[in-house]
Design a protein around this motif. Sequence first.
Motif, PDB file in Angstrom:
ATOM      1  N   LEU A 124      -7.209   4.183  -4.131  1.00 47.17           N
ATOM      2  CA  LEU A 124      -6.631   3.844  -2.924  1.00 47.17           C
ATOM      3  C   LEU A 124      -6.465   3.936  -1.932  1.00 47.17           C
ATOM      4  N   ALA A 177       0.976  -1.488  -0.026  1.00 48.75           N
ATOM      5  CA  ALA A 177      -0.297   0.652   0.314  1.00 48.75           C
ATOM      6  C   ALA A 177       0.776   1.384  -0.070  1.00 48.75           C
ATOM      7  N   GLN A 231      -8.339   0.316  -2.249  1.00 49.66           N
ATOM      8  CA  GLN A 231      -7.536  -0.592  -2.876  1.00 49.66           C
ATOM      9  C   GLN A 231      -6.880  -1.387  -1.085  1.00 49.66           C
ATOM     10  N   ASP A 255      -5.969   9.889  -7.961  1.00 54.75           N
ATOM     11  CA  ASP A 255      -6.808   8.492  -7.837  1.00 54.75           C
ATOM     12  C   ASP A 255      -6.979   8.204  -5.826  1.00 54.75           C
ATOM     13  N   SER A 292       0.942   6.295  -6.911  1.00 54.77           N
ATOM     14  CA  SER A 292      -0.490   6.981  -8.146  1.00 54.77           C
ATOM     15  C   SER A 292      -0.319   8.310  -7.908  1.00 54.77           C
ATOM     16  N   LYS A 314       2.362   1.776  -3.537  1.00 51.49           N
ATOM     17  CA  LYS A 314       1.241   2.204  -4.888  1.00 51.49           C
ATOM     18  C   LYS A 314       0.341   3.619  -3.784  1.00 51.49           C
ATOM     19  N   ALA A 315       1.082   4.845  -2.497  1.00 51.29           N
ATOM     20  CA  ALA A 315       0.605   5.571  -1.706  1.00 51.29           C
ATOM     21  C   ALA A 315       1.751   6.507  -3.428  1.00 51.29           C
TER      22      ALA A 315
END
Length: 472
Positions: free
Chosen positions: A151, A136, A154, A147, A143, A139-140
């Motif tokens: 996020l 995560a 997810q 998004d 992104s 991804k943070a």
Amino acid sequence: MAETEFDALAAPPITDSIVEHLPFNQIAENALLVALFDSANAWDEFGILIKPEWFMDRSHRAIFEGMQEVANTGKEVTPNTVATRIRDRFSDHKHPAIDLLREMTYAVRVGDTRVFYRRVQNDYVRRNLIGALKAATSKAYESSSDDIDDLIEQIHRHIDRTSDERLTDDDISKSSAPALLGPVQEELDYIQENGHARRFLNTGFNRLNKLTWGGFRPGHLNVLAGRPGMGKTSFALNLCENVFRQNEGDVTVLFFTLEQRTEEIMLKMLSAISEVPFGKLKTTRLDPAEQDAVAKARNSIEEYLSHFIVMNPDGLTITAMINAVKQVKRARNRLDLVCVDYIGLMQPDEAHRWQSRTLEIAEITRGLKNLANQEGVPILALAQLNRNADSRTDQRPRLSDLRDSGSIEQDADMVMMLHREESNRNEPDYNKVKLMVTKNRHGPLGLINLDFAEQITVFTEIDDGNSDPQPD
């Protein structure tokens, strides 16, 4: 064929620099295996709940997998039978797990099996949580600011999946027959004391409430089917309005419109409430009385439909629907009904795109049922009927007429079908419509006679005494 190498299952997505610091207790893993060998009762109680990936030590994992395989053959689970299985599996008489099993042959269980079970399980969940949080974090960073909602959802899904791995003692107790019988007995007691079933989500159609034993229930998937032009969307909107009028509390309804724009949905709602013909709302020929009715309808919508959420997503998938449902539920602190218009326009998730549309629809309907269960909310899903009835003498729709897939019938708790006999528009019975409950997993089947005022898109129930009698 014997296995030539033994590797641990894929570790959580974390860097090598922190692998050695992952939660892991070798003594607890060893003690749990000894306890499972020590007593057949311990294996019967805990063995079925444990997964091989709980064990971080590779030899411990090989031993437990061997225990599962031996148990599946019906043989007694002992260090000797498991050692034989490991030798056969890896063609290795010197596998490190063999030496460990020799030690376990003479080991004595010390402590409560339940304590070791919890420790090993909790360490596994913590390792997965670390992996999920690191993923995560990545991804943070990657992104964009646009998004952020996706996020967050997810990350929630990752954490939810991690927590789902943990089956607690409380979970087991709640799943026992005596615990499950409790709510059933409460329902029976309520019926005896009040003379009717418990009230759920009032649909505003009295006979439909009776057939569903009190209205739409949380966790149920209800399908409304009909041929094009039969008024499925209008009926769904009428039902949504009824939900706000008939149910107490700050009700929230989420409506996915995939066939019509949100403006068209609200025009239909405005027409129904104001009783000004839908087509006339788009003109400038409203008389003063109609203008006043429209103004009052707008005020009414602002007053009691403030929690009627209408979305028109492009290519709605089950995953996107789950995200939206959770976001609305979190924002409004409740969600009483979800509608989707209609199943045939939903898309499968990318990972489940099939060559056959039938398989895609099956994946979608299973997803809808799972969503209803997981979020504890009734779902009303609209569906199209095929033209099979055209070739029959009796043109009333059947379950086999559901378009694309029999999975709609299989997964739905209730299937309702709108039907109107083919006739001239000028004939008096043209607006008489039948709502046929052709499947009802939790109640009786039945027929509801309706009158459809097509110009204002409103269905009203006809109490003409001709409907099949059903228990109150």
